[in-house]
Scaffold this motif. Structure first.
Motif, PDB file in Angstrom:
ATOM      1  N   MET A   1       0.795  -1.156  -0.107  1.00 15.74           N
ATOM      2  CA  MET A   1      -0.220   0.106   0.068  1.00 15.74           C
ATOM      3  C   MET A   1       0.895   1.135   0.029  1.00 15.74           C
ATOM      4  SD  MET A   1      -2.956   1.038   2.771  1.00 15.74           S
ATOM      5  CE  MET A   1      -1.901   0.693   4.059  1.00 15.74           C
ATOM      6  N   VAL A   2       0.835   2.069  -0.974  1.00 15.31           N
ATOM      7  CA  VAL A   2       1.590   3.313  -1.405  1.00 15.31           C
ATOM      8  C   VAL A   2       0.891   4.436  -0.946  1.00 15.31           C
ATOM      9  CG1 VAL A   2       3.128   4.439  -2.507  1.00 15.31           C
ATOM     10  CG2 VAL A   2       2.977   2.034  -3.027  1.00 15.31           C
ATOM     11  N   ALA A   3       1.261   5.273  -0.002  1.00 11.68           N
ATOM     12  CA  ALA A   3       0.434   6.601   0.079  1.00 11.68           C
ATOM     13  C   ALA A   3       0.851   7.680  -0.833  1.00 11.68           C
ATOM     14  CB  ALA A   3       0.647   7.271   1.598  1.00 11.68           C
ATOM     15  N   ILE A   4      -0.011   8.274  -1.516  1.00 10.83           N
ATOM     16  CA  ILE A   4       0.220   9.206  -2.366  1.00 10.83           C
ATOM     17  C   ILE A   4      -0.413  10.595  -1.878  1.00 10.83           C
ATOM     18  CG2 ILE A   4      -0.158  10.098  -4.888  1.00 10.83           C
ATOM     19  CD1 ILE A   4       1.365   7.601  -4.875  1.00 10.83           C
ATOM     20  N   GLN A   5       0.484  11.516  -2.054  1.00  7.27           N
ATOM     21  CA  GLN A   5       0.188  12.867  -1.710  1.00  7.27           C
ATOM     22  C   GLN A   5       1.099  13.919  -2.666  1.00  7.27           C
ATOM     23  OE1 GLN A   5       1.448  12.117   2.378  1.00  7.27           O
ATOM     24  NE2 GLN A   5       2.474  13.877   2.306  1.00  7.27           N
ATOM     25  N   ASN A   6       0.645  15.108  -2.267  1.00  3.47           N
ATOM     26  CA  ASN A   6       1.312  16.160  -3.121  1.00  3.47           C
ATOM     27  C   ASN A   6       2.605  16.430  -2.544  1.00  3.47           C
ATOM     28  OD1 ASN A   6      -0.792  16.633  -5.018  1.00  3.47           O
ATOM     29  ND2 ASN A   6      -1.773  18.163  -3.484  1.00  3.47           N
ATOM     30  N   SER A   7       3.529  17.003  -3.115  1.00  3.19           N
ATOM     31  CA  SER A   7       4.809  17.051  -2.784  1.00  3.19           C
ATOM     32  C   SER A   7       5.248  18.548  -3.031  1.00  3.19           C
ATOM     33  CB  SER A   7       5.960  16.092  -3.271  1.00  3.19           C
ATOM     34  OG  SER A   7       5.408  14.878  -2.941  1.00  3.19           O
ATOM     35  N   LYS A 309       4.384   3.582   1.979  1.00  5.17           N
ATOM     36  CA  LYS A 309       4.044   3.359   3.325  1.00  5.17           C
ATOM     37  C   LYS A 309       2.895   2.474   3.111  1.00  5.17           C
ATOM     38  CE  LYS A 309       2.332   7.678   4.047  1.00  5.17           C
ATOM     39  NZ  LYS A 309       1.800   8.913   4.919  1.00  5.17           N
ATOM     40  N   THR A 310       3.095   1.561   4.560  1.00  5.18           N
ATOM     41  CA  THR A 310       2.137   0.297   4.338  1.00  5.18           C
ATOM     42  C   THR A 310       1.941   0.243   5.974  1.00  5.18           C
ATOM     43  OG1 THR A 310       1.876  -1.982   3.786  1.00  5.18           O
ATOM     44  CG2 THR A 310       3.953  -1.250   4.494  1.00  5.18           C
ATOM     45  N   LYS A 311       1.156  -0.868   6.528  1.00  8.89           N
ATOM     46  CA  LYS A 311       0.755  -1.276   7.562  1.00  8.89           C
ATOM     47  C   LYS A 311       1.035  -2.784   7.954  1.00  8.89           C
ATOM     48  CE  LYS A 311      -2.991  -0.715  11.116  1.00  8.89           C
ATOM     49  NZ  LYS A 311      -4.459  -0.265  11.313  1.00  8.89           N
ATOM     50  N   PHE A 312       1.540  -2.915   9.016  1.00  8.17           N
ATOM     51  CA  PHE A 312       1.894  -4.494   9.521  1.00  8.17           C
ATOM     52  C   PHE A 312       0.663  -5.390   9.331  1.00  8.17           C
ATOM     53  CE2 PHE A 312       2.178  -7.847  12.522  1.00  8.17           C
ATOM     54  CZ  PHE A 312       3.414  -8.660  11.819  1.00  8.17           C
ATOM     55  N   SER A 313       0.824  -6.376   8.843  1.00  2.00           N
ATOM     56  CA  SER A 313      -0.469  -7.551   9.055  1.00  2.00           C
ATOM     57  C   SER A 313       0.117  -8.619   8.549  1.00  2.00           C
ATOM     58  CB  SER A 313      -1.577  -7.233   7.886  1.00  2.00           C
ATOM     59  OG  SER A 313      -1.255  -7.142   6.589  1.00  2.00           O
ATOM     60  N   TRP A 314      -0.239  -9.642   8.915  1.00  2.00           N
ATOM     61  CA  TRP A 314      -0.357 -11.188   8.450  1.00  2.00           C
ATOM     62  C   TRP A 314      -0.164 -11.246   7.015  1.00  2.00           C
ATOM     63  CZ3 TRP A 314       3.155 -12.911  11.746  1.00  2.00           C
ATOM     64  CH2 TRP A 314       2.950 -12.858  12.894  1.00  2.00           C
ATOM     65  N   GLU A 315      -1.320 -10.474   6.250  1.00  2.00           N
ATOM     66  CA  GLU A 315      -1.503 -10.772   4.895  1.00  2.00           C
ATOM     67  C   GLU A 315      -0.316 -10.047   4.098  1.00  2.00           C
ATOM     68  OE1 GLU A 315      -3.351 -11.626   1.614  1.00  2.00           O
ATOM     69  OE2 GLU A 315      -3.793 -12.308   3.494  1.00  2.00           O
ATOM     70  N   LEU A 316       0.273  -8.852   4.909  1.00  2.00           N
ATOM     71  CA  LEU A 316       1.373  -8.244   4.328  1.00  2.00           C
ATOM     72  C   LEU A 316       2.642  -9.090   4.198  1.00  2.00           C
ATOM     73  CD1 LEU A 316       3.159  -5.800   3.293  1.00  2.00           C
ATOM     74  CD2 LEU A 316       3.519  -5.630   5.730  1.00  2.00           C
ATOM     75  N   LYS A 318       2.356 -12.453   4.228  1.00  2.00           N
ATOM     76  CA  LYS A 318       2.173 -13.354   3.242  1.00  2.00           C
ATOM     77  C   LYS A 318       2.413 -12.998   1.642  1.00  2.00           C
ATOM     78  CE  LYS A 318      -1.656 -16.561   1.780  1.00  2.00           C
ATOM     79  NZ  LYS A 318      -1.568 -16.303   0.370  1.00  2.00           N
ATOM     80  N   ASP A 319       2.223 -11.781   1.477  1.00  2.00           N
ATOM     81  CA  ASP A 319       2.396 -11.308   0.021  1.00  2.00           C
ATOM     82  C   ASP A 319       3.831 -11.300  -0.096  1.00  2.00           C
ATOM     83  OD1 ASP A 319       1.481 -10.078  -2.356  1.00  2.00           O
ATOM     84  OD2 ASP A 319       1.917  -8.137  -1.670  1.00  2.00           O
ATOM     85  N   ILE A 320       4.615 -10.768   0.719  1.00  2.00           N
ATOM     86  CA  ILE A 320       6.089 -10.874   0.524  1.00  2.00           C
ATOM     87  C   ILE A 320       6.509 -12.137   0.429  1.00  2.00           C
ATOM     88  CG2 ILE A 320       8.353 -10.444   1.821  1.00  2.00           C
ATOM     89  CD1 ILE A 320       6.940  -7.966   3.239  1.00  2.00           C
ATOM     90  N   GLY A 321       6.210 -12.918   1.158  1.00  2.00           N
ATOM     91  CA  GLY A 321       6.570 -14.331   1.250  1.00  2.00           C
ATOM     92  C   GLY A 321       6.154 -15.179  -0.024  1.00  2.00           C
ATOM     93  N   ASP A 322       4.988 -14.786  -0.777  1.00  2.00           N
ATOM     94  CA  ASP A 322       4.437 -15.349  -1.885  1.00  2.00           C
ATOM     95  C   ASP A 322       5.186 -14.688  -3.267  1.00  2.00           C
ATOM     96  OD1 ASP A 322       2.834 -16.893  -0.394  1.00  2.00           O
ATOM     97  OD2 ASP A 322       0.927 -15.821  -0.658  1.00  2.00           O
TER      98      ASP A 322
END
Length: 344
Positions: A1-7, A309-316, A318-322
């Motif tokens: 999950m990438v956060a997009i905002q103005n820079s 930016k992202t948030k820790f979860s077991w799904e995260l 799993k995604d990295i591991g897969d």
């Protein structure tokens, strides 16, 4: 999950790390002794409470006591981490003393880790140079068929949480892996660790028995390595974050966009001194851990659209591991299944 905002700034091939650093107030680089020593006091108290909880917890609450204590000890590592980057104190001897003391309960050699970690910061996400969770090429994977590739498969999939233990045992107790000028310090650190272990482990067995050794040392130590493995793989490993060959690597771009900010539960962030507010740390290791959130806010204001930016979860995990298995220059990673199928 990438956060997009103005820079307010644009990242180009001409942008340097110095340009990014200039957008962070100089006060955030200042070392504050009271803040630094308060962090030490906080971690000492937290670990003390953890050991008390192990001593008095009923068996069914023991896993919670292990998790709390191991996470508190991870905070000790973060203090030593500041010491290794010389962002704890202006005095080198204080950094070395506190760093060694903070690492000893973890059986972690301070100087050996410090030198390898500095190399990681100089070459973050650079193939053949970065020493932290770099992916195998297809050639390395094929050449390592057998034990090496099987271990690699384990730590890149569901057993990522043992990666830190392998890294610890493989890199920090062999002075021959370091340049000649560093070897005396490396030897001092790992000999100190071995001496500490030779005293503390028999003492624990003598005073509290094998079960006590497991409860007071082994299980918290494994929790610590769980967090070390998790934090460090997430810091730079995502399905859409590339490792790059030397000729395509760019310090400012790859430190800013190749580092991940991951939000963990608040109690983990507190006990681990915000180490996962990690992007500013890769812009400059001179920022003390207690200023990382302030520096991150500045990066969001100035370079927000480039931050991952992202948030820790077991799904995260799993995604990295897969998906994050073998280096691919075009799409970041290939999976083990893709590589094995192509070679079958």
């Amino acid at each position: 999950m990438v956060a997009i905002q103005n820079s307010s700034h644009t990242l180009t091939s001409e942008t340097t790390l110095r340009d990014i650093i200039k957008t962070i107030p100089t006060t955030y680089f200042e070392k504050k002794p009271l803040r630094a020593w308060f962090s030490v006091l906080f971690s000492v108290i937290a670990a003390g409470l953890g050991y008390v909880s192990i001593a008095f917890a009923p068996w069914y609450l023991m896993p919670l006591a292990w998790i709390f204590t191991g996470t508190a000890l991870t905070g000790w590592f973060v203090i030593g981490h500041d010491c290794g980057h010389r962002s704890f104190s202006n005095k080198v001897w204080v950094n070395d003393l506190v760093g060694h003391i903070a690492f000893l309960p973890l059986l972690f050699p301070f100087h050996g880790w410090r030198f390898k970690h500095d190399h990681h910061h100089l070459h973050t996400n650079k193939m053949s140079e970065d020493n932290a969770w770099y992916p195998f090429t297809i050639e390395e994977y094929e050449q390592g068929k057998g034990l090496v590739s099987n271990v690699y498969k384990l730590i890149r999939t569901r057993f990522w949480w043992i990666g830190s233990i392998i890294h610890w045992g493989n890199l920090h107790f062999n002075a021959e892996l370091y340049p000649e000028r560093q070897r005396d310090q490396v030897k001092f650190s790992y000999r100190l660790v071995l001496a500490f272990g030779a005293v503390i482990i028999p003492t624990l067995i003598y005073t509290v028995g094998l079960v006590g050794l497991i409860n007071f040392f082994v299980m918290p130590w494994l929790v610590y390595h769980f967090w070390m493995s998790t934090f460090t793989i997430v810091h730079h490993t995502m399905p859409d974050i590339a490792f790059k060959d030397k000729e395509h690597w760019h310090a400012a771009t790859d430190q800013l966009t190749g580092t991940v900010h991951c939000d963990y539960p608040a109690w983990v962030e507190w006990l681990c001194h915000d180490i996962n507010v990690h992007i500013p740390h890769h812009i400059s290791t001179g920022i003390p851990s207690y200023n990382l959130r302030l520096a991150h806010k500045c990066l969001e204001e100035n370079w927000g659209e480039y931050l991952y930016k992202t948030k820790f979860s077991w799904e995260l995990m799993k995604d990295i591991g897969d998906r994050c298995h073998i280096y691919d220059s075009e799409k970041c990673y290939k999976t083990f299944a893709e590589v094995d199928a192509a070679n079958s």
